[in-house]
Design a protein around this motif. Structure first.
Motif, PDB file in Angstrom:
ATOM      1  N   SER A 123       0.841  -1.214   0.000  1.00 11.19           N
ATOM      2  CA  SER A 123       0.000   0.000   0.000  1.00 11.19           C
ATOM      3  C   SER A 123       0.863   1.246   0.000  1.00 11.19           C
ATOM      4  CB  SER A 123      -0.922  -0.008   1.222  1.00 11.19           C
ATOM      5  OG  SER A 123      -1.711   1.155   1.267  1.00 11.19           O
ATOM      6  N   GLU A 124       1.964   1.242   0.743  1.00  7.10           N
ATOM      7  CA  GLU A 124       2.863   2.393   0.772  1.00  7.10           C
ATOM      8  C   GLU A 124       3.602   2.554  -0.551  1.00  7.10           C
ATOM      9  OE1 GLU A 124       5.431   1.765   4.037  1.00  7.10           O
ATOM     10  OE2 GLU A 124       3.855   2.006   5.577  1.00  7.10           O
ATOM     11  N   THR A 130       1.225   3.805  -3.543  1.00 10.75           N
ATOM     12  CA  THR A 130       0.410   5.006  -3.273  1.00 10.75           C
ATOM     13  C   THR A 130       0.740   6.099  -4.288  1.00 10.75           C
ATOM     14  OG1 THR A 130       0.262   4.509  -0.924  1.00 10.75           O
ATOM     15  CG2 THR A 130      -0.139   6.794  -1.588  1.00 10.75           C
ATOM     16  N   ASP A 131      -0.299   6.610  -4.900  1.00  9.78           N
ATOM     17  CA  ASP A 131      -0.157   7.723  -5.836  1.00  9.78           C
ATOM     18  C   ASP A 131      -0.967   8.909  -5.299  1.00  9.78           C
ATOM     19  OD1 ASP A 131       0.257   9.391  -7.934  1.00  9.78           O
ATOM     20  OD2 ASP A 131      -1.031   8.309  -9.357  1.00  9.78           O
ATOM     21  N   ASP A 148      -2.853  10.448  -2.416  1.00 11.69           N
ATOM     22  CA  ASP A 148      -3.448  10.004  -1.156  1.00 11.69           C
ATOM     23  C   ASP A 148      -4.024   8.605  -1.230  1.00 11.69           C
ATOM     24  OD1 ASP A 148      -2.837  12.446  -0.071  1.00 11.69           O
ATOM     25  OD2 ASP A 148      -4.782  13.332  -0.631  1.00 11.69           O
ATOM     26  N   THR A 149      -4.149   8.024  -2.402  1.00 12.00           N
ATOM     27  CA  THR A 149      -4.768   6.706  -2.553  1.00 12.00           C
ATOM     28  C   THR A 149      -3.780   5.738  -3.166  1.00 12.00           C
ATOM     29  OG1 THR A 149      -5.622   7.259  -4.743  1.00 12.00           O
ATOM     30  CG2 THR A 149      -7.066   7.692  -2.846  1.00 12.00           C
ATOM     31  N   SER A 150      -3.955   4.434  -2.800  1.00  8.20           N
ATOM     32  CA  SER A 150      -3.108   3.364  -3.329  1.00  8.20           C
ATOM     33  C   SER A 150      -3.791   2.741  -4.532  1.00  8.20           C
ATOM     34  CB  SER A 150      -2.862   2.293  -2.257  1.00  8.20           C
ATOM     35  OG  SER A 150      -2.137   1.203  -2.796  1.00  8.20           O
ATOM     36  N   GLU A 175      -4.473  -2.935  -3.896  1.00  4.63           N
ATOM     37  CA  GLU A 175      -4.933  -3.301  -2.551  1.00  4.63           C
ATOM     38  C   GLU A 175      -4.870  -4.822  -2.400  1.00  4.63           C
ATOM     39  OE1 GLU A 175      -8.840  -2.914   0.392  1.00  4.63           O
ATOM     40  OE2 GLU A 175      -8.842  -1.971  -1.593  1.00  4.63           O
TER      41      GLU A 175
END
Length: 536
Positions: A141-142, A145-146, A148-150, A153
């Motif tokens: 997820s980190e 991430t682009d 604020d959102t990944s 998942e």
């Protein structure tokens, strides 16, 4: 080598094969029991992307996830993912050590990532698998991430649970492998031992190695040690039938007229040459021929001990000129069978049996009898048998199964033939009944009157009286045989072996139950003029 040969080898060598199989199976079981049980727990995660609602965007997301999922599987065993797991669970291990306990896999054509953790503790295996999955989810997820959102998942669809049984060692699987290895080890052991065994065991060992015919296979029997004249004492036995086969085979050996004589010898002492000579002479006499059995073993004579005959005068006495052949032959109850024992043991046996007097004696014996059987010393021990072989029609070499080595038999045959002796064939003696080439069946074709009861064969010291065929002919079976070893002294064996009180060479009415008119005669019976006025 055919399948039947392998099966025969396994039958002959089943004991070492079984031992090897049990050792291998025991080693596999022991290795399995000594292993520390290891438990495995599996966590399954689904990989999905945050794509738009159009078909094109969804397809692009699936393709992206398929391309990335293998990277996520490799990422699960990196320190970036495992260090948080070690810290969370308080494990006393490095990321590299923990990575050796974790494996990842991706089922084909799926977006599912499987994380499997192994540990000696079942609960800890489940904790490591779940903690690794959670750490990987956060790390992906980190990384994906682009803003604020990944874009990717990972969702846990089947968390790891505590396993109830160890994954290894698997006792059923190891036993199955052990059985296969044990079978292979047993077969290999039997074949190797058969190839390395240098003892003569089967007729094929002689026929293939020495290119000599095996003209008789005498089955082994517990009665062999007790009954040297088994052809007379148990006429329906396998051994008696084997000697009758030997008699038939000798008929076709091409013995010249005037040379109807055979030398019985062996490679080593204790192979059964004397008992073979006795039984051969008996079955030939049963066919209607007049037979003389000569004990020419002037070193360790045994025929007079086997047959409970007078041994103080015999062959030696004739050779030194103190008596004639007719004066010293001792008749047996077997009609037509006379015996010339060895007599006193001389200081120079080889010179005596190689003398011109010995040649003349054999010529006289072959002129007076239809067939002459000579028992001679072993070939490898002394040269007596080689010397005598020049004066007889041929030699039969007795080889005891599982006793004489191939090298010893080869030396004996070479010694006999290099001196000009004629080898008629080999008698394979004491062949185990379960061995290849041995008799594996019994004879039951007989009338009710002549059928042999099992007790008569089972008891070596029984008394059997066959029904007479004439008013004056009754042959008695032995009543008290004593235990003895082959080619070893023993006591009286019974009326079959007891000489009668009559002049040497005199023939009496036939006491054989066989009708001479229907009994095959392997060699012509000569007409010999003999004195008939001697007292009975």
């Amino acid at each position: 080598m055919e399948l039947q040969n392998y099966l025969s080898i396994l039958r002959d060598r089943w004991i070492p094969a079984l031992i090897a199989a049990l050792l291998v199976l025991g080693a596999v079981v022991g290795f399995t029991l000594l292993q520390t049980p290891t438990y495995q727990a599996k966590n399954r995660m689904f990989v999905q992307t945050q794509a738009g609602g159009s078909v094109t965007e969804l397809n692009s997301g699936v393709i992206f996830a398929q391309q990335q999922i293998t990277s996520y599987a490799d990422l699960a065993t990196t320190p970036l993912v495992l260090e948080p797991v070690i810290e969370e669970l308080g494990l006393d291990s490095s990321p590299q050590d923990l990575a050796s306990q974790i494996s990842t896999s991706v089922p084909p054509e799926t977006l599912i990532l499987e994380i499997t953790a192994s540990s000696e503790d079942a609960g800890q295996a489940a904790e490591i698998a779940n903690a690794t999955a959670e750490s990987l989810r956060q790390t992906v997820s980190e990384l994906e991430t682009d803003g604020d959102t990944s874009s990717v998942e990972l969702t846990v669809i089947a968390p790891a649970t505590t396993p109830s049984s160890p994954a290894s060692p698997s006792l059923p699987r190891n036993l199955a492998v052990g059985l296969v290895l044990a079978l292979m080890a047993g077969v290999a052991t039997a074949i190797i031992r058969d190839l390395l065994d240098n003892r003569v065991r089967r007729p094929e060992d002689i026929e293939k190695t020495f290119e000599r015919p095996v003209i008789a296979k005498i089955p082994s029997s517990r009665d062999t040690k007790h009954l040297p004249l088994i052809a007379a004492q148990h006429p329906q036995s396998l051994q008696a039938e084997a000697y009758r086969d030997l008699r038939t085979n000798l008929q076709f050996m091409g013995l010249a007229e005037g040379q109807r004589s055979v030398l019985i010898t062996s490679s080593l002492p204790g192979e059964g040459k004397s008992s073979s000579a006795i039984n051969l002479a008996h079955v030939i006499a049963q066919s209607g021929a007049r037979v003389l059995l000569i004990d020419a073993d002037l070193r360790r004579p045994s025929i007079h001990q086997y047959l409970s005959l007078e041994g103080n005068a015999g062959l030696t006495t004739v050779l030194i000129g103190e008596a004639e052949l007719d004066e010293l032959v001792q008749p047996l109850e077997t009609e037509g069978l006379d015996v010339l024992t060895s007599g006193p043991i001389p200081p120079n046996p080889s010179e005596m049996v190689g003398s011109e007097k010995m040649e003349q004696l054999l010529a006289t014996a072959m002129a007076q009898y239809d067939f002459v059987v000579v028992d001679a010393p072993p070939l490898l021990a002394v040269t007596d048998a080689v010397v005598i072989s020049h004066h007889v029609g041929g030699a039969l070499v007795v080889a005891r199964s599982e006793a004489v080595k191939k090298q010893q038999l080869a030396q004996a045959l070479q010694k006999l033939e290099s001196a000009g002796g004629r080898t008629l064939g080999v008698i394979l003696n004491r062949v185990p009944t379960g061995n290849r080439g041995a008799y594996s069946y019994t004879y039951t074709y007989s009338s009710d009157e002549s059928a042999v009861k099992p007790s008569a064969v089972a008891e070596a010291a029984g008394s059997v009286t066959p029904a007479p065929t004439t008013e004056t002919a009754v042959a008695a079976e032995p009543t008290r045989p004593q235990q003895l070893e082959q080619d070893a002294p023993h006591d009286e064996l019974g009326p079959y072996l007891r000489p009668t009180r009559r002049r040497a060479g005199r023939r009496r009415a036939s006491t054989r139950p066989d009708d001479p008119s229907t009994t095959p005669r392997p060699w012509p019976v000569t007409s010999v003029s003999r004195s008939e006025d001697a007292p009975q």
